[in-house]
Design a protein around this motif. Sequence first.
Motif, PDB file in Angstrom:
ATOM      1  N   SER A 216      31.913  51.101  40.311  1.00 25.86           N
ATOM      2  CA  SER A 216      33.262  51.306  39.670  1.00 25.86           C
ATOM      3  C   SER A 216      34.068  49.957  39.618  1.00 25.86           C
ATOM      4  O   SER A 216      33.629  48.925  40.246  1.00 25.86           O
ATOM      5  N   MET A 217      34.796  50.049  38.803  1.00 28.60           N
ATOM      6  CA  MET A 217      36.109  48.781  39.056  1.00 28.60           C
ATOM      7  C   MET A 217      37.304  49.327  39.331  1.00 28.60           C
ATOM      8  O   MET A 217      37.938  50.056  38.442  1.00 28.60           O
ATOM      9  N   ASN A 218      38.030  48.823  40.325  1.00 27.45           N
ATOM     10  CA  ASN A 218      39.505  49.414  40.652  1.00 27.45           C
ATOM     11  C   ASN A 218      40.299  48.252  40.187  1.00 27.45           C
ATOM     12  O   ASN A 218      40.499  47.170  40.782  1.00 27.45           O
ATOM     13  N   THR A 219      41.144  48.257  38.990  1.00 31.71           N
ATOM     14  CA  THR A 219      42.013  47.086  38.782  1.00 31.71           C
ATOM     15  C   THR A 219      43.227  46.930  39.560  1.00 31.71           C
ATOM     16  O   THR A 219      43.756  45.923  39.464  1.00 31.71           O
ATOM     17  N   ARG A 220      43.519  47.636  40.390  1.00 33.49           N
ATOM     18  CA  ARG A 220      44.388  47.481  41.475  1.00 33.49           C
ATOM     19  C   ARG A 220      44.121  46.243  42.314  1.00 33.49           C
ATOM     20  O   ARG A 220      45.041  45.666  43.145  1.00 33.49           O
ATOM     21  N   ILE A 221      42.791  45.915  42.174  1.00 36.89           N
ATOM     22  CA  ILE A 221      42.450  44.749  43.109  1.00 36.89           C
ATOM     23  C   ILE A 221      43.392  43.409  42.655  1.00 36.89           C
ATOM     24  O   ILE A 221      43.206  42.340  43.431  1.00 36.89           O
ATOM     25  N   VAL A 222      43.656  43.587  41.391  1.00 36.82           N
ATOM     26  CA  VAL A 222      44.524  42.232  40.997  1.00 36.82           C
ATOM     27  C   VAL A 222      45.909  42.071  41.674  1.00 36.82           C
ATOM     28  O   VAL A 222      46.128  40.971  42.156  1.00 36.82           O
ATOM     29  N   ASN A 223      46.454  43.173  42.435  1.00 39.29           N
ATOM     30  CA  ASN A 223      47.498  43.206  43.258  1.00 39.29           C
ATOM     31  C   ASN A 223      47.222  42.865  44.780  1.00 39.29           C
ATOM     32  O   ASN A 223      48.070  43.029  45.913  1.00 39.29           O
ATOM     33  N   SER A 224      45.818  42.841  44.966  1.00 38.41           N
ATOM     34  CA  SER A 224      45.254  42.606  46.510  1.00 38.41           C
ATOM     35  C   SER A 224      45.504  41.137  46.933  1.00 38.41           C
ATOM     36  O   SER A 224      46.184  40.482  45.878  1.00 38.41           O
ATOM     37  N   ASN A 225      45.040  40.802  48.109  1.00 40.88           N
ATOM     38  CA  ASN A 225      45.047  39.352  48.292  1.00 40.88           C
ATOM     39  C   ASN A 225      43.817  38.558  47.964  1.00 40.88           C
ATOM     40  O   ASN A 225      43.617  37.483  48.555  1.00 40.88           O
ATOM     41  N   MET A 226      42.877  39.202  47.112  1.00 36.44           N
ATOM     42  CA  MET A 226      41.413  38.482  46.837  1.00 36.44           C
ATOM     43  C   MET A 226      41.622  36.973  46.287  1.00 36.44           C
ATOM     44  O   MET A 226      40.828  36.303  46.684  1.00 36.44           O
ATOM     45  N   ILE A 227      42.724  36.931  45.321  1.00 35.51           N
ATOM     46  CA  ILE A 227      42.693  35.409  44.674  1.00 35.51           C
ATOM     47  C   ILE A 227      43.247  34.510  45.947  1.00 35.51           C
ATOM     48  O   ILE A 227      42.631  33.343  45.873  1.00 35.51           O
TER      49      ILE A 227
END
Length: 306
Positions: A216-227
Amino acid sequence: MFILFSLFLDNFLAADNIFALLRSVAVLGILGLGMLIVVLGRGIDLSLVANMAISVAWTLQLVGTGTPLGWAIAIGLGFALVMSLVSGLLIAYAEIPPLFATLAMGTFVYGFGRAHLITGTDVVYLPAEFGWASHIGQGRLYGVPVPVILAIAFAAVVYLFLKYTKPGQQIYAVGDNMAAARITGIPVRPILVLQYAIGGIVAFAAGLITATAVQSMNTRIVNSNMIYDVILIVVLGGVSLSGGRGNVRNVIVGTLLIGVLVNGMTIMDIQYTLQNVIKSLILLAAIVADSFINPRDEQTGQQGDI
């Protein structure tokens, strides 16, 4: 750190844990390679994760609604590339600072994608029609997870690009001293656009690996600390934020260091929030160290002049 964790943490050296560690940081390492190319040219791309999430989520949705797999991948890749090109054009020709341009583009990509491309859901699941591509994130080759092999392959390609191609050398020159690069005849603005375009392509590839790995792809990852994890990998590995200094080896070192750190903290059952605090402090310390090691003052700004 690896030696200490090996001595004091149970099961840290277990083969399954080592493979899990490498698999968990493979995507971060690939994103780090994209960020490396941008940072070498004295830029930064805060839209990488948004570009990754939305372009791949749209690809999954297109396949699920009947679009042939090849076309869906081409459309998703095209979207990521166009968004990155827009960032590059804003930075190179409108001369908007990279921090603000990519922050705005990341917000736009996420908002536009949620409103017009993948409406009604945060998570887009991998459709059954994804076929052979579904093995990208789940498969193994001679016992080694495919994402790890792909991360190594990406590292090799980026290394060859930076070391042996004219655009790769020109990215170093632009990052080292933009004014001197322009005087020597290097097409500075096209090179700036190119480095962001490459970042967009790398982001889509990393997203495809992520989506096929977790189905899957969870678009909420954009709001995570990943960047911030991606930036941490680059800075902690030794790539200079002042541009022109760094290579693939730095990204590999930073990726493995963060992988070992996070894996060790997870085994020690350190709370996720506290892990973020620790990583944030490490990032801050690395940036402060970089400012002393590679100062961006008037004197170092002339380092490329004859």
